[in-house]
Design an enzyme around this catalytic site. Structure first.
Site, PDB file in Angstrom:
ATOM      1  N   HIS A 211       0.820  -1.210   0.000  1.00 50.83           N
ATOM      2  CA  HIS A 211       0.000   0.000   0.000  1.00 50.83           C
ATOM      3  C   HIS A 211       0.863   1.273   0.000  1.00 50.83           C
ATOM      4  O   HIS A 211       0.391   2.334  -0.382  1.00 50.83           O
ATOM      5  CB  HIS A 211      -0.971  -0.001   1.174  1.00 50.83           C
ATOM      6  N   ASP A 218      -7.671  -1.849  -1.823  1.00 50.45           N
ATOM      7  CA  ASP A 218      -8.539  -2.913  -1.322  1.00 50.45           C
ATOM      8  C   ASP A 218      -9.962  -2.577  -1.728  1.00 50.45           C
ATOM      9  O   ASP A 218     -10.398  -1.426  -1.599  1.00 50.45           O
ATOM     10  CB  ASP A 218      -8.440  -3.009   0.211  1.00 50.45           C
ATOM     11  N   GLU A 267      -6.010 -13.027  -0.810  1.00 53.23           N
ATOM     12  CA  GLU A 267      -6.725 -11.761  -0.586  1.00 53.23           C
ATOM     13  C   GLU A 267      -7.436 -11.345  -1.872  1.00 53.23           C
ATOM     14  O   GLU A 267      -6.885 -10.589  -2.671  1.00 53.23           O
ATOM     15  CB  GLU A 267      -5.743 -10.643  -0.168  1.00 53.23           C
ATOM     16  N   TRP A 269      -9.532  -9.279  -2.401  1.00 56.64           N
ATOM     17  CA  TRP A 269      -9.915  -7.865  -2.403  1.00 56.64           C
ATOM     18  C   TRP A 269      -8.768  -6.907  -2.735  1.00 56.64           C
ATOM     19  O   TRP A 269      -8.978  -5.736  -2.980  1.00 56.64           O
ATOM     20  CB  TRP A 269     -10.455  -7.497  -1.013  1.00 56.64           C
ATOM     21  N   HIS A 270      -7.537  -7.408  -2.722  1.00 52.28           N
ATOM     22  CA  HIS A 270      -6.375  -6.518  -2.875  1.00 52.28           C
ATOM     23  C   HIS A 270      -5.919  -6.529  -4.333  1.00 52.28           C
ATOM     24  O   HIS A 270      -5.378  -7.511  -4.821  1.00 52.28           O
ATOM     25  CB  HIS A 270      -5.249  -6.989  -1.942  1.00 52.28           C
TER      26      HIS A 270
HETATM   27 ZN   LIG Z   1      -4.472  -4.516   0.687  1.00 47.69          ZN
END
Ligand SMILES: [Zn+2]
Length: 294
Positions: A211, A218, A267, A269-270
């Protein structure tokens, strides 16, 4: 006429400092910026319209104009001043002394492929260039640092979200840019809560979070109650994202079953911006960024 080719945000406790980079090909104008009132007003107009277009919600303490590696002008502001309140009443000082200037000026960097993980970390002063707020729905209102994304990635995210919407896919952005300093705070609080060993597994150490690149976001949806959970991967939205992200330059950065390679569990969502061509290669060959760069 002067033009601005990029900017840098420096997050200080009392607000942001903005560095604006002038086109270095205009280096000869440096001498013109002496006491000429005309130039001063032109410069102020260019500065005001650049920041108002790109960073309207930011609270700032100073705007510095950089040419080469010199600060040639600055507008000091009262703490808490918002960009949208800028007008011509603030003093623009010319030829201010050189203070802290980042060495990586815009023309030097093309970092779509920046690799950040548990073995490759970013310095505490690494700040991505041209952070802006993408115009997409977020799960919270108001300005926060985590709404920021590097401009190229932000534009691509806007296109991705627009395409999703056109297909009745409801996506929401949760968290983009995270400074080294904020990651430090997050990591410390995880250590206090869970101990160092577990904190290492669920949270990145400062400098090791993707990030910090400004290239990651996200993403979630109403169906999973706006949370970041693996269940998102099997929803209509999660499936659509997996299938279409690459067309807009994004990859699912931590895919299922690649924990050993990425160092992170699945993940869905990332998403991470790498540019369209490379994203499509990575997606079609089921690779991770680590494997692509190996
Ligand atoms: Zn993330």
């Amino acid at each position: 006429m002067v033009s601005i080719i990029g900017h840098h945000l420096i997050n200080k406790e009392e607000g942001y400092q903005i560095l604006l980079y002038l086109d270095p090909q205009l280096i000869e104008v440096a001498d013109e910026f002496d006491e000429s009132f005309q130039n001063k007003e032109d410069l102020r107009q260019v500065v005001n319209s650049y920041v108002k277009n790109r960073l309207p919600d930011l609270k700032v303490t100073v705007i510095r104009v950089v040419l080469g590696s010199l600060v040639i002008a600055s507008i000091p502001l009262l703490p808490g001043t918002e960009i949208k309140d800028l007008d011509s009443s603030q003093e623009l000082n010319l030829k201010t002394e050189v203070k802290e200037v980042f060495e990586n000026t815009p023309q030097e960097i093309e970092k779509d492929l920046l690799l950040v993980n548990k073995n490759n970390s970013l310095a505490d002063n690494y700040t991505p260039l041209n952070l802006i707020v993408p115009e997409v729905p977020f799960i919270f209102k108001g300005f926060h640092e985590k709404k920021l994304m590097a401009a190229k990635a932000a534009t691509a995210l806007e296109e991705l979200f627009a395409a999703a919407k056109a297909n009745n896919i409801e996506l929401y952005a949760v968290s983009g840019y995270r400074s080294y300093q904020r990651q430090e705070v997050i990591f410390k609080s995880q250590v206090e809560k869970h101990g160092l060993l577990q904190a290492n597994q669920i949270s990145a150490r400062p400098g090791e979070s993707e990030h910090q690149t400004g290239l990651a976001m996200d993403v979630t949806s109403p169906q999973v109650k706006f949370k970041l959970v693996q269940e998102f991967g099997v929803t209509k939205e999660g499936q659509w994202l997996k299938e279409h992200a690459a067309g807009f330059g994004f990859i699912i950065r931590y895919p299922e079953g690649k924990d050993a390679v990425t160092g992170y569990q699945y993940e869905p969502w990332h998403i991470r911006y790498v540019g369209q061509e490379i994203a499509q290669k990575i997606a079609s060959q089921d690779l991770t960024l680590e494997e692509y760069l190996a």
